[in-house]
Every structure is written in structure tokens, then in C-alpha cells.
Design an enzyme around this catalytic site. Structure first.
Site, short mmCIF file in Angstrom:
data_model
loop_
_atom_site.label_atom_id
_atom_site.label_comp_id
_atom_site.label_asym_id
_atom_site.label_seq_id
_atom_site.Cartn_x
_atom_site.Cartn_y
_atom_site.Cartn_z
N LYS A 11 -8.22 4.55 -3.67
CA LYS A 11 -8.25 4.28 -5.12
C LYS A 11 -9.38 3.21 -5.40
CE LYS A 11 -3.31 5.20 -5.62
NZ LYS A 11 -2.11 4.80 -5.43
N TYR A 57 0.04 -3.81 -4.52
CA TYR A 57 1.37 -3.75 -5.53
C TYR A 57 2.02 -4.83 -5.74
CZ TYR A 57 -0.61 0.63 -3.68
OH TYR A 57 -1.57 1.45 -3.69
N VAL A 101 -0.36 3.71 2.24
CA VAL A 101 0.60 4.16 3.21
C VAL A 101 0.43 4.79 4.43
CG1 VAL A 101 2.39 4.28 1.33
CG2 VAL A 101 1.19 6.29 2.06
N SER A 106 -3.84 5.38 -0.63
CA SER A 106 -4.26 4.46 -1.63
C SER A 106 -5.56 3.77 -1.63
CB SER A 106 -3.01 3.68 -1.90
OG SER A 106 -2.00 4.26 -2.51
N TYR A 116 -6.18 13.82 -6.75
CA TYR A 116 -5.37 12.92 -6.20
C TYR A 116 -5.09 13.16 -4.70
CZ TYR A 116 -1.86 9.21 -5.87
OH TYR A 116 -1.14 7.84 -5.30
O1 DON Z 1 0.80 8.50 -4.08
C1 DON Z 1 1.29 8.52 -3.09
O2 DON Z 1 2.69 8.43 -2.77
C2 DON Z 1 0.50 8.55 -1.78
N1 DON Z 1 -0.14 9.41 -1.49
C3 DON Z 1 -0.44 7.32 -1.82
C4 DON Z 1 0.58 5.90 -2.04
C5 DON Z 1 -0.27 4.77 -1.13
O3 DON Z 1 -0.80 4.95 -0.25
C6 DON Z 1 0.51 3.38 -1.81
N2 DON Z 1 -0.04 2.46 -0.63
N3 DON Z 1 0.68 1.61 -0.31
#
Ligand code: DON
Length: 322
Positions: free
Chosen positions: A84, A258, A276, A81, A206
């Protein structure tokens, strides 16, 4: 008032000449190493579940381009993320203020992959950093760039100065296979007309952006423009206006981590964006950009010791936007 608005923004608010940054990084690394093993890897993406919990890297890029780094700062990891921030910048460059008709700028207080608010807010995501918002941003990029995937890679390579930045097909495939929630989110937003391109194409973009592999130095350099009033020293190009750089930083502060954004503001006090994969980028406006990486996550999906490292960094340096 008019005259004031025409003035240049304040810069160099922080004098860091008295800080021994290598010593501060060494202290942080020692403390983090003593806590190796804490947190959980993102096991909902197979490819990320295998990363060991004994990796830690940190890199700082100062305004003059000096880099301070420690630990596994040159090991590539999945940026997830963090991307983003970059896609938001690209979308704003393409459509400007019109983006805010499709994505809001409020913290969500909900997990990054929540769908809860979308129904009563009629398909308008709370912010561009939760998954719902990032999917709308991806849709905007698909509508406005002739070759969206190439444009993203080009943007990342130019900002980081690293020609090696690329997507990881194994991570992207792994995420697509378990991406039921993202697939549901994209279709739900589509039902409100706030995604206009083919849902699968939006999801592919994405998953590609999340799968990019970069190291701490690359990532700290990739957001250097946010610490330098919108100017990217790495490529020698203005990326956004100084005003937009402050706006992107403010969104990172209120929504970049978040439903832990309040906690980050409280303990770190710097705009930050997590992923993540265990990476977190942060910005000290007018002073430096940073990236820290430790793969073990807390229950909100933010790097457990990455957050600790940033907290200690803010404490030991006294740097904070507050
Ligand atoms: O959309 C998802 O689940 C992941 N590819 C990205 C989520 C993410 O990195 C959230 N961050 N903390």
C-alpha cells in the site's frame, strides 16, 4: 519566511557512526529466536496459513547503500499490505493532491478491514493504508496507468533493484476465494461513486499487489527513497519530492499499522507499514530504511516479533523521529 522556505531541508540529523549495527542485529535475532512460535499466521488466506513460525529476517539499507542483514533476510514472503506504500506513491505521482478528495489522511483506530466509518463518511476512507483506502488508490491507478499491473511490477522492480519481483497466483487466488470483506468494501465504496472502474478489476489489482513475493532486502530497498528525501539510489531516480516523502512517512506513522499505530509510535517511534504476511517496513528519515519479517501476527494483524524487533532496534540504537 520566504527565504526560509527556499532553503534545503535539514538532512543527516542522525550520526550513526558509533553504532555497531551487525552486533545490534545479532542481539535482536537471538532474542527473537527465543520467542519463536508466538503469534498466529494469517490463516484467512490459505496460502499464508502454511508458513512456519520459525522464520525471522531483518535488513537495513543505509543512505550510502550499505546493507546489514540477518536471519532469513533473503527468503521471499507475501508482502500483503506493505504494497500500500508503493501504490499510494504511484497514485500520488499520477494525480497529486487530488487524491485527497477521495481518501482522507486520518488514523482510523479501527481494524484494517473495517467498513464501520465508510457509511457515515460517505464512502471516503479514513486513510490510504486501510483496505478501503487502498481499494480507492487501486481505482486511481487503474484510471491513470495504461497497463496498471505492469506499471506496479515495474515500480517494484526499479525500487528494489530485483528483477524477480512478481505476483503469486496461488496467494492471489486464495485471497480472492476468501475475500468477501474486500469484495463488500469495494462494492460499498462503488455505491458512493468513489470507485469508478469495474469492481472486479479493482479487486484483481488489489489482490495482485498483496500477493507480491519479496524478501527483507528487496523490501528495505524498495522504500529507501523514503529515507532519502524522495530519491531512490537503487534506480538513481527521484521518485517523489522531499516534501512528499515526509508526507508519506507521516501517514505511515499515523496509519501504517492500523489500530496499533499509537502503540507503534509509542514503542518504536518510526514510520512503519505492516502486512499480514508478517513483514514490516520502517524508515529512519535521512538515515536508513528497514524491513523485518516474522510470520506470527498479533491480534491487530501486525507481526508479533517484527514489532518486538523494531522496538528493540529503536531502543538499542536510540533512533526515533521523536
Ligand atoms: O486485504 C487483506 O485482507 C490482505 N490481503 C492484506 C491485509 C494486510 O496485510 C493488513 N495488514 N496488516
Amino acid at each position: 519566511m520566504r527565504e526560509r522556505l527556499q532553503n534545503k531541508p535539514v538532512q543527516n540529523q542522525f550520526d550513526i557512526s558509533g553504532l555497531d549495527l551487525p552486533a545490534i542485529l545479532a542481539t535482536i535475532e537471538q532474542e527473537v529466536r527465543a520467542r519463536f512460535g508466538e503469534g498466529e499466521v494469517a490463516d484467512y488466506i490459505d496460502a499464508l496459513a502454511k508458513v512456519p513460525l520459525d522464520r525471522f529476517g531483518m535488513a537495513l539499507v543505509l543512505r550510502d547503500g550499505t546493507i546489514h542483514e540477518i536471519g532469513d533476510s533473503r527468503d521471499p514472503f507475501s508482502i500483503q499490505s506493505i504494497s500500500k506504500v508503493h501504490t499510494l506513491t504511484m497514485a500520488l505521482d499520477a494525480v497529486g493532491e487530488a487524491l485527497w478528495e477521495r481518501v482522507d489522511r486520518e488514523p482510523s483506530g479501527d481494524p484494517f478491514n473495517s467498513l464501520l466509518q465508510l457509511e457515515y463518511e460517505k464512502g471516503i476512507p479514513r486513510n490510504p493504508f486501510m483496505n478501503a483506502g487502498a481499494l480507492v488508490v487501486a481505482d486511481v491507478i487503474l484510471s491513470n496507468y495504461a497497463k496498471p499491473e505492469e506499471a506496479l511490477l515495474e515500480f517494484m522492480r526499479a525500487r528494489s533493484g530485483s528483477a524477480d519481483v512478481g505476483g503469486d497466483d496461488v496467494v492471489a487466488k486464495s485471497e480472492r476465494e476468501s475475500g468477501f470483506r474486500n469484495i463488500a468494501t469495494a462494492n460499498f465504496i462503488r455505491s458512493y461513486g468513489n470507485i469508478v472502474n469495474d469492481v472486479d478489476a479493482v479487486l484483481d489489482f488489489y489482490f495482485l499487489q498483496c500477493s507480491l513475493g519479496m524478501n527483507c532486502v528487496d523490501l528495505a530497498r524498495s522504500v529507501q527513497f523514503l529515507s532519502h528525501s524522495g530519491f531512490c539510489d537503487v534506480s538513481g531516480k527521484r521518485v517523489v519530492s522531499w516534501e512528499l516523502a515526509t508526507r508519506i512517512n507521516s501517514l505511515m506513522m499515523t496509519a501504517g499499522t492500523y489500530d496499533a499505530a499509537g502503540d507503534f509510535a509509542f514503542y518504536v517511534g518510526l514510520p512503519a507499514k505492516s502486512g499480514v504476511g508478517g513483514g514490516i517496513v520502517a524508515v529512519v528519515p535521512h538515515v536508513m530504511s528497514l524491513c523485518v519479517w516474522y510470520p506470527g501476527l498479533d491480534e491487530k494483524g501486525n507481526s508479533m516479533l517484527g514489532r518486538y524487533a523494531l522496538h528493540r532496534f529503536a531502543q538499542l540504537t536510540g533512533l526515533s523521529v521523536f
